[in-house]
Design a protein around this motif. Structure first.
Motif, mmCIF file in Angstrom:
data_model
loop_
_atom_site.group_PDB
_atom_site.id
_atom_site.type_symbol
_atom_site.label_atom_id
_atom_site.label_comp_id
_atom_site.label_asym_id
_atom_site.label_seq_id
_atom_site.Cartn_x
_atom_site.Cartn_y
_atom_site.Cartn_z
ATOM 1 N N VAL A 112 0.821 -1.207 0.000
ATOM 2 C CA VAL A 112 0.000 0.000 0.000
ATOM 3 C C VAL A 112 0.856 1.260 0.000
ATOM 4 C CG1 VAL A 112 -1.711 1.312 1.322
ATOM 5 C CG2 VAL A 112 -1.921 -1.174 1.127
ATOM 6 N N CYS A 113 2.023 1.188 0.625
ATOM 7 C CA CYS A 113 2.884 2.369 0.748
ATOM 8 C C CYS A 113 3.730 2.627 -0.499
ATOM 9 C CB CYS A 113 3.781 2.251 1.972
ATOM 10 S SG CYS A 113 4.925 0.851 1.918
ATOM 11 N N ASP A 114 3.811 1.668 -1.411
ATOM 12 C CA ASP A 114 4.705 1.806 -2.571
ATOM 13 C C ASP A 114 4.176 1.015 -3.776
ATOM 14 O OD1 ASP A 114 5.305 -0.891 -1.973
ATOM 15 O OD2 ASP A 114 7.125 -0.367 -0.912
ATOM 16 N N VAL A 115 2.906 1.181 -4.069
ATOM 17 C CA VAL A 115 2.217 0.337 -5.056
ATOM 18 C C VAL A 115 2.963 0.250 -6.376
ATOM 19 C CG1 VAL A 115 0.118 0.127 -6.446
ATOM 20 C CG2 VAL A 115 -0.052 0.727 -4.032
ATOM 21 N N ASP A 116 3.473 1.384 -6.875
ATOM 22 C CA ASP A 116 4.026 1.412 -8.232
ATOM 23 C C ASP A 116 5.534 1.608 -8.285
ATOM 24 O OD1 ASP A 116 1.508 1.138 -9.680
ATOM 25 O OD2 ASP A 116 1.035 3.116 -8.858
ATOM 26 N N GLY A 117 6.192 1.551 -7.151
ATOM 27 C CA GLY A 117 7.646 1.653 -7.207
ATOM 28 C C GLY A 117 8.277 1.982 -5.876
ATOM 29 N N TYR A 150 13.151 5.240 1.705
ATOM 30 C CA TYR A 150 12.934 5.303 0.256
ATOM 31 C C TYR A 150 11.596 5.943 -0.066
ATOM 32 C CZ TYR A 150 9.705 1.342 0.731
ATOM 33 O OH TYR A 150 8.641 0.544 1.073
ATOM 34 N N THR A 151 11.436 6.305 -1.337
ATOM 35 C CA THR A 151 10.208 6.938 -1.811
ATOM 36 C C THR A 151 9.261 5.885 -2.377
ATOM 37 O OG1 THR A 151 11.293 9.038 -2.298
ATOM 38 C CG2 THR A 151 9.259 8.554 -3.500
ATOM 39 N N GLY A 152 8.006 5.929 -1.931
ATOM 40 C CA GLY A 152 6.958 5.123 -2.538
ATOM 41 C C GLY A 152 6.302 5.896 -3.663
ATOM 42 N N HIS A 153 6.139 5.224 -4.808
ATOM 43 C CA HIS A 153 5.584 5.879 -5.997
ATOM 44 C C HIS A 153 4.196 5.324 -6.268
ATOM 45 C CE1 HIS A 153 6.087 8.293 -9.609
ATOM 46 N NE2 HIS A 153 5.635 7.292 -10.356
ATOM 47 N N HIS A 154 3.259 6.227 -6.595
ATOM 48 C CA HIS A 154 1.854 5.834 -6.778
ATOM 49 C C HIS A 154 1.275 6.566 -7.980
ATOM 50 C CE1 HIS A 154 1.769 4.369 -2.504
ATOM 51 N NE2 HIS A 154 2.708 5.298 -2.403
#
Length: 491
Positions: free
Chosen positions: A89-94, A111-115
């Motif tokens: 949920v915190c980093d669905v797309d990367g 790190y960065t979560g990407h959505h």
């Protein structure tokens, strides 16, 4: 863990069919498929760890994972399992770029979560997350994620690449960011426990000339000054400067933790080659500030994609502060461990025109020292020669005080030339590292560095020195020409 296992299986499958022609011999690469930014440079339990942005399913950029290597000496690297895979949920797309710290024996990745909210139109939001490990191999994302859910109210959606460090008893985090008016900047947070973060404010911001977004920031003290390294997007080319799609450079100044005031000088490019971006540093146990960059460039020609892989990282470089607050980069001393055989070609020898030293070796370190005070040459330099006129050329023009790297006859047919200003002051020292598909040039102890990928199609012929005055041969005294055959760490 299932996603990690699937990623590892995909890498194993690609390795079986991967073309080895351009695989590097002594640089960090993924086992297969795509990599870009270095992430999480850290020492943990006596070993150096480097993570990197990674798409284990394809040779093109895709949903970002974190690849992982470690080393005892910054030279001999060992691949470890993929450290982070997106899809929670915190980093669905990367799992985008970030950093790592040793938090009292717990290796912590930030790190960065990407959505994506509209992938087709590249509309997204980003947040900041944490994963932890006790063994330095297997990582668990914490339940409190995201630890920073959204950027400040005056921000655009660009909000990524956390770099975290500890000062006294407080953790600090900087992030690459952009304002709603598309002005690049770096913003600062602080925390007592790495979980709850307080926004402090803007550390530094573009004056309108430094692009719409500042990626991959790094901030550290060096010899009493503070250095902010950034990778701005959107700077226009200006003569010999800013010739790549995106840039990497630095600001040097003075910083006050109490007021968050950073008073700094002008932005300066860090490397003048084709392929250097997203640099990150660590402070190691020897007190050295060590930098590694991505050895490629966005939207560049990347012929290794047809081979089943793409992307590499530079040699580790020690960062020091020279005169006039100039940042110098030189290979860490451990790179001498790569040397297998040494060849002293000449010492205090005058050459005229071309002087060829034949070697078919494709992993080389070369040192050439030119005495310039009494030469009649207007240009001197060195060529890495191949058969059928294939060559990579490093030229120094004495009157213009310009160092030129020309890769147009070694795989960069279009836009193959880069320039760097260099005041040689009577002596030109070139230290050059050649790998199967890369060249890294360090001139006059880091006064200029130039890093580029090259893609030779022919067998190596040798190393050639030259001295010219216009179209005519000229003489120059070569104080030293030495080369070393280097080992292939991956074999």
């Amino acid at each position: 863990m299932d996603r990690i296992k699937q990623a590892e299986e995909a890498l194993t499958k690609t390795k079986e069919t991967m073309n080895q022609r351009y695989r590097l011999g002594y640089h960090i690469m993924a086992p297969a498929n795509w990599i870009n930014d270095p992430n999480g440079l850290v020492q943990f339990n006596g070993e150096y760890h480097v993570f990197y942005q990674h798409h284990p399913y394809n040779e093109n950029w895709g949903p970002m994972h974190w690849g992982h290597v470690k080393s005892k000496d910054l030279v001999h690297w060992e691949h470890l399992p993929v450290a982070l895979a997106p899809g929670d949920v915190c980093d669905v797309d990367g799992c985008f770029s970030g950093s790592a710290v040793d938090n009292d024996g717990e290796l912590t990745l930030i790190y960065t979560g990407h959505h994506y909210t509209d992938k087709e139109n590249d509309v997204f939001f980003q947040n900041q997350n944490i994963a932890v490990s006790r063994d330095g191999v297997t990582f668990e994302k914490i339940g409190e994620n995201p630890v920073i859910a959204k950027p400040p109210a005056d921000s655009a959606h660009h909000f990524r690449d956390p770099k975290v460090w500890k000062h006294n008893d407080t953790w600090y985090m900087i992030l690459g960011n952009a304002t709603k008016e598309k002005v690049g900047r770096v913003i600062l947070y602080r925390s007592a426990d790495l979980r709850k973060w307080e926004y402090v404010g803007v550390l530094a911001q573009s004056d309108g000339t430094l692009g719409f977004m500042w990626e991959c920031p790094d901030f550290f003290e060096l010899d009493g000054k503070y250095v902010l390294m950034i990778s701005p997007q959107g700077i226009e080319a200006d003569g010999d400067d800013y010739n790549n799609l995106f840039q990497t450079g630095y600001l040097v100044g003075d910083y006050d933790y109490d007021t968050n005031e950073f008073v700094h000088g002008a932005f300066t490019e860090l490397d003048h080659g084709h392929d250097f971006y997203a640099v990150q540093t660590l402070l190691d146990s020897k007190g050295r500030r060590i930098a590694i960059g991505w050895m490629d460039m966005w939207e560049a020609n990347m012929p290794t994609k047809t081979d089943g892989w793409c992307g590499a990282l530079t040699l580790p470089r020690e960062v020091t502060l020279g005169s006039n607050n100039k940042i110098l980069m030189n290979p860490v001393e451990e790179v001498s461990l790569l040397r297998e055989s040494e060849h002293h070609v000449c010492k205090n020898k005058s050459i005229s025109g071309d002087y060829l030293v034949k070697t078919k070796e494709d992993l080389l370190e070369v040192k050439a020292v030119f005495e310039l005070t009494n030469t009649t040459a207007s240009a001197v330099g060195l060529k890495i020669r191949g058969l059928n006129d294939e060559e990579t050329v490093i030229t120094y023009h004495l009157e213009q005080q310009k160092l030129i790297l020309d890769c147009s006859k070694s795989g960069k047919v279009e836009d193959g030339v880069r320039n760097a200003t260099l005041e040689a002051n009577g002596l030109l020292t070139l230290r050059i590292f050649i790998d199967r598909s890369s060249i890294e040039v360090f001139a006059n102890d880091g006064q200029a560095t130039m890093t580029s990928r090259i893609y030779p199609g022919e067998e190596r012929l040798g190393v050639e020195l030259f001295a010219y005055n216009g179209d005519n041969n000229s003489e120059v005294l070569v104080q030293e020409l030495t080369y070393w055959n280097l080992k292939d760490i991956w074999k």
